[in-house]
Scaffold this motif. Sequence first.
Motif, mmCIF file in Angstrom:
data_model
loop_
_atom_site.group_PDB
_atom_site.id
_atom_site.type_symbol
_atom_site.label_atom_id
_atom_site.label_comp_id
_atom_site.label_asym_id
_atom_site.label_seq_id
_atom_site.Cartn_x
_atom_site.Cartn_y
_atom_site.Cartn_z
ATOM 1 N N GLY A 5 -14.497 -14.594 -3.370
ATOM 2 C CA GLY A 5 -15.919 -14.351 -3.145
ATOM 3 C C GLY A 5 -16.350 -12.932 -3.366
ATOM 4 N N GLU A 6 -17.620 -12.742 -3.296
ATOM 5 C CA GLU A 6 -18.258 -11.436 -3.358
ATOM 6 C C GLU A 6 -17.801 -10.550 -2.209
ATOM 7 N N ASN A 7 -17.283 -11.221 -1.168
ATOM 8 C CA ASN A 7 -17.047 -10.473 0.069
ATOM 9 C C ASN A 7 -15.719 -9.726 0.091
ATOM 10 N N LEU A 9 -13.615 -6.590 -0.653
ATOM 11 C CA LEU A 9 -13.863 -5.179 -0.944
ATOM 12 C C LEU A 9 -12.715 -4.592 -1.751
ATOM 13 N N ARG A 37 -11.345 -7.879 3.156
ATOM 14 C CA ARG A 37 -12.723 -8.345 3.046
ATOM 15 C C ARG A 37 -13.670 -7.275 3.567
ATOM 16 N N ARG A 38 -14.858 -7.269 3.018
ATOM 17 C CA ARG A 38 -15.888 -6.339 3.453
ATOM 18 C C ARG A 38 -16.094 -6.394 4.963
ATOM 19 N N ARG A 40 -14.112 -6.270 7.307
ATOM 20 C CA ARG A 40 -13.046 -6.889 8.089
ATOM 21 C C ARG A 40 -11.820 -5.990 8.117
ATOM 22 N N ASN A 78 -14.367 -2.825 -4.976
ATOM 23 C CA ASN A 78 -15.713 -3.194 -5.406
ATOM 24 C C ASN A 78 -15.725 -3.651 -6.854
ATOM 25 N N GLU A 179 -16.397 3.074 3.036
ATOM 26 C CA GLU A 179 -16.459 1.617 3.108
ATOM 27 C C GLU A 179 -15.136 1.057 3.587
#
Lengths: 337, 299
Positions: A5-7, A9, A37-38, A40, A78, A179
Amino acid sequence: MENKGENILLDIENLKVIYKTDLETVEAVNDVSLAVRRGRTLGLVGETGAGKTTTALSILRLLPSTTGRILSGKIEFNGEDLLKIDENMMRVIRGNRIAMVFQDPMTSLNPVMTVGDQIAEAIELHNGKMPKEEIDRRVENILQMVGIIPQRRFEYPHQFSGGMKQRVVIAIALSCEPELLIADEPTTALDVTIQAQVLNMIKELRDRLGTAMLLITHDLGIVAQICDDVAVMYAGEVIESGSVEDVFTGDARHPYTAGLFNSLPDLHSQAKRLKPIPGLMPDPSNLPPGCVFAPRCESRMDACEAHRPKTVQRGSHRLRCHLFGAGQAPAVGGQGR
Amino acid sequence: MAFEGSSMQKGKTEITFKKQGQAREIWRRFKKSKGAVIGLVMLVAMLAVILLADVIAPYSLATKQNLSQKLAPPSSGHIFGCDAYGRDLFARVLHGGRTSLSIAVIATMTSCLLGSILGAVAGYFGKAVDSVIMRALDIFMSVPDILFTMAVVVALGANFINLLVALTLAYFTNYVRLVRSQVLNLSELEYVEAARAGGAGSARIIATHIIPNAMGVIIVNTTLNVAKIILYESTLSFLGLGMPPPAPEWGLMLSEARSFLRTSPHLLIFPAAAIVLSACSVNLIGDGLRDALDPHLKS
Ligand SMILES: Nc1ncnc2c1ncn2[C@@H]1O[C@H](COP(=O)(O)OP(=O)(O)OP(=O)(O)O)[C@@H](O)[C@H]1O
Ligand SMILES: [Mg+2]
């Protein structure tokens, strides 16, 4: 893997790192795949020498230049492969978008610079045009955030206790609101009561700032406390990974992970005898041909010594072990990790 | 300790005080060392007298020969006495100090700067850069200092600038090795690694993390070197390679004094005392400065 997914990182795929010296070649990281994951936290566990620090240093491309080398793999942050960008771009990412906290706070601070100056330096580095007053204000804010009264910024590191120093180190790491925060055993060098304090603070700040985290530790208790996902490393390989539920309470468990749990003192259930895993980790300059854990494994089969197991995916749970061989694995790769 | 409310209220004034602070802090620690203060007072006094040399005794006194006063012992007219040409020794020591001290200080600084930069670069970048610099240095060092300096001075001629060049080239090698080894040690440390992980570039890491931590060792060496260079410069003058006569210069005065050691020891005593005093004061200051720069010793 196809539809991640997009999620995601940070996505590491098939990373292979060696240390090459005149005498030997150490295969420190072998075919490692990880995803953070973003927002997480991924816990990276494993005993000493498993290759945890090496993996972390590879992400920032800070391996010792004379010996360390990344042979293959991808490290996407990213969606951008960090192994392909040039050093100047990398410098912009370091500290600003990916920050790292090292193990030993006693030596991670410059002894001849005041604590405040060191934080200011980190801010200034990535915010060239910020006026002095603004930097000063941010230094004070960030100190407050990690629980140090701002007036102490004029003091030198040796005037701080170990726990305080690690707070400062964390303040520096978070000063540019990265991030991703990589924390390499951030509490190992501290004594137990302080460990809990610092850990809680990390957890709190992470939640407040929404920072994703790669937390390296060899303490499964810490993982249970603050991680969303776990990857277990052994002799340079990730032998099991998944969400904390997958690994802690799932129905399949890699024999090595099982061994780790058995060697954990359990305060809640009645005292069972601790069962450390017999044997030692193989010499990383001379790895066995089959499964790296086979020599110590209680469930060892013939196949284990003959060839290296492939990663088997069960939902978000990934295992690298012949016990969970092809027959039992779902036909197509699961839905991301 | 600082958790009480009172210190929170004091915060504002404390901040303004401490902002100007770094230098003041170092000065405060420096003052604590008696030796350093004595050294500083000695040096300042000497510098003041030397800078005011023209007012105290005009340059012409230092070069004007007056054979009737030949080898005159100290007296009220000539407090240090006169030399073999009847020149006033006091004026010569004063004006000689200008040349001697400025050459020593400037040559120390230039050699320190050149050597430190090369050493830092060699140590930090390692590999090929290091090899090139260090092999070049080996060649430099295989020629004895004195021979090397002589060659430069003889080839280029003896004057202030050439003397500086010669002394710089003779002394920078020490700094290259010193700073290189410091940098090698310091680069291993975690805070350098941490700075790199924070995105700092090489120049910044060298300037803010490595050099300041190597400063103590560099300063002590530098101050030792000022003294060494004053003496070395005297050696050069002694060999006739220093500033050309009749310009006064401490080393030259020593060399002129040697023929009259027995009969007129004052020719030797005064310039020698000047050399010893300046060397001592600089060393004392260096020791104090090293301690003052180390925040661990702060109390
Ligand atoms: N600079 C180096 N040169 C050669 N080998 C190295 C170097 N750094 C690490 N290694 C080797 O690589 C392997 C992985 O080391 P790494 O530091 O990544 O382990 P780790 O999992 O972080 O262990 P720890 O929990 O002790 O920190 C080890 O076998 C180690 O001996
Ligand atoms: Mg490690």
